[in-house]
Write a protein that holds these residues in place. Structure first.
Motif, PDB file in Angstrom:
ATOM      1  N   LYS A  89     -87.039 -19.482  36.839  1.00 28.68           N
ATOM      2  CA  LYS A  89     -86.697 -20.816  37.358  1.00 28.68           C
ATOM      3  C   LYS A  89     -87.916 -21.615  37.810  1.00 28.68           C
ATOM      4  N   SER A  90     -89.000 -20.932  38.207  1.00 29.85           N
ATOM      5  CA  SER A  90     -90.183 -21.669  38.675  1.00 29.85           C
ATOM      6  C   SER A  90     -90.912 -22.363  37.531  1.00 29.85           C
ATOM      7  N   HIS A  91     -90.574 -21.985  36.265  1.00 33.51           N
ATOM      8  CA  HIS A  91     -91.223 -22.615  35.105  1.00 33.51           C
ATOM      9  C   HIS A  91     -90.292 -23.574  34.361  1.00 33.51           C
ATOM     10  N   VAL A  92     -88.990 -23.448  34.622  1.00 33.54           N
ATOM     11  CA  VAL A  92     -88.014 -24.151  33.783  1.00 33.54           C
ATOM     12  C   VAL A  92     -87.823 -25.592  34.241  1.00 33.54           C
ATOM     13  N   LEU A  93     -87.764 -26.506  33.280  1.00 33.56           N
ATOM     14  CA  LEU A  93     -87.456 -27.907  33.580  1.00 33.56           C
ATOM     15  C   LEU A  93     -86.320 -28.349  32.663  1.00 33.56           C
ATOM     16  N   TYR A  94     -85.242 -28.832  33.266  1.00 32.30           N
ATOM     17  CA  TYR A  94     -84.111 -29.266  32.457  1.00 32.30           C
ATOM     18  C   TYR A  94     -84.475 -30.566  31.725  1.00 32.30           C
ATOM     19  N   GLY A  95     -84.164 -30.612  30.429  1.00 30.84           N
ATOM     20  CA  GLY A  95     -84.400 -31.814  29.645  1.00 30.84           C
ATOM     21  C   GLY A  95     -85.772 -31.868  28.997  1.00 30.84           C
ATOM     22  N   VAL A  96     -86.617 -30.869  29.276  1.00 28.59           N
ATOM     23  CA  VAL A  96     -87.997 -30.926  28.765  1.00 28.59           C
ATOM     24  C   VAL A  96     -88.037 -30.817  27.238  1.00 28.59           C
ATOM     25  N   ASP A  97     -87.060 -30.133  26.658  1.00 29.90           N
ATOM     26  CA  ASP A  97     -87.035 -29.999  25.192  1.00 29.90           C
ATOM     27  C   ASP A  97     -86.813 -31.366  24.532  1.00 29.90           C
ATOM     28  N   GLN A  98     -85.976 -32.223  25.197  1.00 28.95           N
ATOM     29  CA  GLN A  98     -85.732 -33.562  24.622  1.00 28.95           C
ATOM     30  C   GLN A  98     -86.809 -34.561  25.035  1.00 28.95           C
ATOM     31  N   ALA A  99     -87.452 -34.318  26.186  1.00 25.82           N
ATOM     32  CA  ALA A  99     -88.394 -35.308  26.728  1.00 25.82           C
ATOM     33  C   ALA A  99     -89.842 -35.060  26.309  1.00 25.82           C
ATOM     34  N   LYS A 100     -90.162 -33.857  25.817  1.00 28.67           N
ATOM     35  CA  LYS A 100     -91.586 -33.474  25.672  1.00 28.67           C
ATOM     36  C   LYS A 100     -92.381 -34.430  24.781  1.00 28.67           C
ATOM     37  N   ARG A 101     -91.802 -34.883  23.697  1.00 31.70           N
ATOM     38  CA  ARG A 101     -92.574 -35.751  22.798  1.00 31.70           C
ATOM     39  C   ARG A 101     -92.885 -37.098  23.441  1.00 31.70           C
ATOM     40  N   GLU A 102     -91.878 -37.646  24.154  1.00 31.18           N
ATOM     41  CA  GLU A 102     -92.085 -38.935  24.836  1.00 31.18           C
ATOM     42  C   GLU A 102     -93.069 -38.777  25.995  1.00 31.18           C
ATOM     43  N   ILE A 103     -92.997 -37.648  26.702  1.00 33.95           N
ATOM     44  CA  ILE A 103     -93.944 -37.400  27.807  1.00 33.95           C
ATOM     45  C   ILE A 103     -95.369 -37.420  27.258  1.00 33.95           C
ATOM     46  N   LEU A 147     -80.316 -41.836  28.740  1.00 29.78           N
ATOM     47  CA  LEU A 147     -79.389 -42.795  28.129  1.00 29.78           C
ATOM     48  C   LEU A 147     -79.748 -44.230  28.520  1.00 29.78           C
ATOM     49  N   ALA A 148     -80.473 -44.395  29.641  1.00 30.95           N
ATOM     50  CA  ALA A 148     -80.894 -45.736  30.075  1.00 30.95           C
ATOM     51  C   ALA A 148     -82.276 -46.076  29.535  1.00 30.95           C
ATOM     52  N   ASP A 149     -82.721 -45.297  28.553  1.00 30.60           N
ATOM     53  CA  ASP A 149     -84.015 -45.533  27.916  1.00 30.60           C
ATOM     54  C   ASP A 149     -85.190 -45.245  28.854  1.00 30.60           C
ATOM     55  N   VAL A 188     -81.839 -48.624  36.267  1.00 29.63           N
ATOM     56  CA  VAL A 188     -82.563 -47.343  36.201  1.00 29.63           C
ATOM     57  C   VAL A 188     -83.994 -47.594  35.720  1.00 29.63           C
ATOM     58  N   ARG A 189     -84.139 -48.455  34.708  1.00 30.64           N
ATOM     59  CA  ARG A 189     -85.485 -48.777  34.212  1.00 30.64           C
ATOM     60  C   ARG A 189     -86.298 -49.484  35.293  1.00 30.64           C
ATOM     61  N   ASP A 190     -85.627 -50.360  36.073  1.00 33.87           N
ATOM     62  CA  ASP A 190     -86.304 -51.076  37.171  1.00 33.87           C
ATOM     63  C   ASP A 190     -86.776 -50.124  38.255  1.00 33.87           C
ATOM     64  N   LEU A 191     -85.941 -49.140  38.557  1.00 31.73           N
ATOM     65  CA  LEU A 191     -86.291 -48.155  39.588  1.00 31.73           C
ATOM     66  C   LEU A 191     -87.641 -47.510  39.254  1.00 31.73           C
ATOM     67  N   VAL A 192     -87.782 -47.118  37.985  1.00 29.99           N
ATOM     68  CA  VAL A 192     -89.025 -46.463  37.552  1.00 29.99           C
ATOM     69  C   VAL A 192     -90.172 -47.466  37.541  1.00 29.99           C
ATOM     70  N   ALA A 193     -89.879 -48.692  37.117  1.00 27.82           N
ATOM     71  CA  ALA A 193     -90.936 -49.722  37.041  1.00 27.82           C
ATOM     72  C   ALA A 193     -91.444 -50.099  38.432  1.00 27.82           C
ATOM     73  N   ARG A 194     -90.578 -49.997  39.449  1.00 26.89           N
ATOM     74  CA  ARG A 194     -90.969 -50.409  40.812  1.00 26.89           C
ATOM     75  C   ARG A 194     -91.601 -49.278  41.613  1.00 26.89           C
ATOM     76  N   ARG A 195     -92.036 -48.253  40.954  1.00 27.33           N
ATOM     77  CA  ARG A 195     -92.616 -47.095  41.657  1.00 27.33           C
ATOM     78  C   ARG A 195     -93.794 -47.517  42.543  1.00 27.33           C
TER      79      ARG A 195
END
Length: 619
Positions: A248-262, A282-284, A369-376
């Motif tokens: 569990k200390s290495h696992v990240l949920y969604g990393v298989d779908q997100a890795k290329r974009e990351i 889903l909110a891009d 959701v996109r705004d939340l990330v943009a306003r970091r």
């Protein structure tokens, strides 16, 4: 080399090596960028580093890390990264390349009776996932479907994330998997079932909505399960326990779908739950991932830094989204402590109404959701604000105490150029003069000792000109043995000064010599195996991928120049030695010795002249 059903044939192993593109295998775990000369570079997955020193040479199908010495071919990479046995690694690569392996003791049948443990556990999870996703369509799973619908996820979203349902029964999954040929012990080891007091198996997950948790390569290695019924006395979320494949200390949920974009965006968004990952994607905001049943820690940072290519030269962006409540703020401050392990810039995005991304998407849509990330905002700003908010800044004591608490945070800012700016900001926020704040930050930093002057390098030192020539000669033998061949083999270990180079030169002889070798991973592995110690093994891997010191393909002329330079140093040393002995011999009383030594010196000096002429060519 031996598996449960015997040994894989050597020619099949060679075929697997030949048909495997090492860069494809490694780039599933590490973001690779061009390093020139056809090589690729990334952050080493085997140790924590801030500057990319992990090199992949696709032309020779080998990799090497200049930082920790890890190196080898694609088979070795999978052994180390996924903790497989040699046989399991070959089998996985064979499956990728569509090669049917043959086993010597197993007779003609290409099918093995028992695969390696990892494959069995992954296969059990794949079968469990199929079962659970089928169950989501049944009548009993209606509460699970309603849970998803209420949070804004339709059937397509549930399918994209392979959501499933564990039915209201004690052992339906266990029975289903036993029928498919999995043993009771395999199901217990996988964390899919546990043993009841009676000795029969009980499913780990019951009456719950499930999300499959996948590793970087997309293999299902565990599940996260959400409670649906009020009379369920278990925890709100139940996860797979620690197993040989689920850490569990290495696992990240969604990393298989997100890795290329990351990797592409150089940015990752860290959220708290499975539904938040779904909502972000889903909110891009396709770079979202979440931890699974544990807080964000050092090992997670290691995984993400390699995907972000988070190095001194290329700073990634890490954005934490936390609830604005006390627990969320605490998590953010803990993240700031961990933040120092990232080179990149760390931000926090706190939703205006303390809503998590899933609630936010539901209430205000994808744009919010996109705004939340943009306003970091930078995590350090948030952390400083949190610290100051706990003190009464209208009193002298409160201001001084706040300064003492805040100074270490400013001292921890990695980007040194930003520290003075934050000192000024902190002084302004506290309503204090700048000097005491500067002193407090300097005290938190501590005073580093100036580095001691180093002694001059001996001839055998790694950076000496002699050592550089020795490296080049060894690189030729390892990377282009057919070319270096007999010329290289003619010069024995005695012409090398550096002890590790001497050991590698001997290992090349022990591996059969350069003249009889063919370039590639098999040859490199042979020399590594013949190397006497870890230092020599590590250096073989390093030299196997290090670029030559010329900007063209090496040719016989370059080989002769390099070997002439290599030889010249030892010939010059012998000339110096002879001359000093000649000076000590009396030519009158010891005429015979004097003549003998002189007789040795003349041809040596001729040889040295010839080598010099040869050595000045080419470079």
């Amino acid at each position: 080399m031996y598996g449960m059903a015997g040994r894989i044939r050597d020619e099949d192993i060679a075929l697997v090596r030949e048909r495997t593109a090492i860069a494809d295998v490694i780039s599933e775990h590490v973001t690779l960028k061009s390093a020139g000369g056809g090589n690729l570079k990334g952050l080493c997955p085997f140790h924590d580093e801030k500057t990319a020193s992990f090199t992949v040479a696709p032309g020779r199908n080998v990799y090497f890390c200049h930082g920790c010495g890890a190196g080898g071919d694609a088979i070795k990479f999978l052994i180390d990264i996924d903790h497989l046995t040699f046989v399991e690694s070959v089998e996985r690569l064979a499956a990728r390349a569509g090669i049917q392996l043959r086993y010597i003791e197993a007779g003609p049948a290409p099918v093995r009776q028992q695969q390696g443990q990892r494959q069995r556990l992954v296969a059990a999870h794949a079968a469990a996932l199929e079962y659970y996703t089928d169950m989501l369509g049944t009548a009993g799973a209606r509460p699970a479907r309603e849970f998803l619908a209420q949070r804004g996820f339709d059937k397509a979203a549930a399918e994209r994330y392979s959501c499933g349902f564990a039915p209201d029964a004690w052992d339906l999954l266990a029975k289903h998997l036993r029928q498919k040929g999995f043993t009771a012990q395999e199901l217990i080891t996988a964390g899919l079932a546990r043993e009841a007091r009676s000795g029969s198996l009980i499913d780990r997950f019951r009456r719950r909505l499930l999300w499959p948790i996948k590793d970087l390569t997309g293999d299902v290695i565990g599940f996260g399960a959400r409670k649906l019924f009020d009379d369920d006395d278990g925890p709100k979320y139940l996860n797979t326990p620690e197993t040989p494949i689920y850490k569990k200390s290495h696992v990240l949920y969604g990393v298989d779908q997100a890795k290329r974009e990351i990797a592409k965006q150089g940015r990752v968004v860290i959220v708290e739950g499975y539904t938040d990952v779904m909502a972000c994607h889903l909110a891009d905001v396709p770079t979202a991932v979440a931890t699974c049943g544990t807080s964000f820690g050092t090992d997670h940072i290691g995984v993400l830094r390699r995907l972000l290519m988070d190095t001194d030269g290329f700073a990634g962006e890490i954005i934490f989204t936390f609830d604005g409540d006390a627990a969320g703020q605490k998590a953010a401050l803990r993240a700031f402590e961990e933040d120092q392990r990232f080179v990149g810039r760390t931000f926090i995005a706190v939703s205006p109404d303390n809503m998590d991304p899933c609630d936010l998407r539901l209430a205000k849509g994808d744009m919010a959701v996109r705004d939340l990330v943009a306003r970091r905002e930078p995590l350090v700003d948030f952390a400083l604000r949190q610290v100051l908010s706990r003190h009464d800044l209208d009193t002298v004591e409160g201001r001084v105490d706040a300064m003492r608490r805040a100074a270490p945070l400013v001292a921890k800012i990695k980007d040194r150029e930003k520290r003075p700016e934050y000192v000024r900001k902190l002084a302004g926020d506290l309503g204090m003069e700048i000097e005491p704040v500067q002193r407090a930050v300097a005290a938190a930093l501590g005073r580093a000792e100036p580095p001691a002057r180093s002694a001059p390098l001996p001839e055998s030192a790694v950076d000496s000109p002699q050592a550089a020539v020795e490296r080049e000669a060894l690189k030729l033998a390892l990377q282009a043995p057919v070319l270096a061949g007999p010329m290289f083999d003619a010069l024995g270990p005695e012409v090398y000064r550096h002890p590790v180079h001497v050991a590698i030169r001997q290992a090349i002889t022990d591996a059969g010599g350069a003249a009889s070798a063919v370039a590639g991973a098999v040859w490199i592995e042979g020399v590594r195996d013949a190397s006497p110690d870890l230092a020599a093994k590590a250096l073989v891997g390093e030299l196997a991928v290090e670029p030559m010191r010329i900007d063209r393909e090496p040719d016989p002329y370059y080989v002769s120049v390099t070997l002439a330079r290599l030889q010249l140093a030892s010939v010059d040393a012998r000339i110096r030695d002879l001359k000093s002995r000649l000076q000590r011999v009396n030519p009158v009383s010891n005429a015979d010795d004097h003549l003998r030594l002189f007789g040795e010196l003349v041809p040596l000096e001729q040889h040295a002249r010839a080598l010099r002429e040869q050595a000045v060519g080419g470079l």
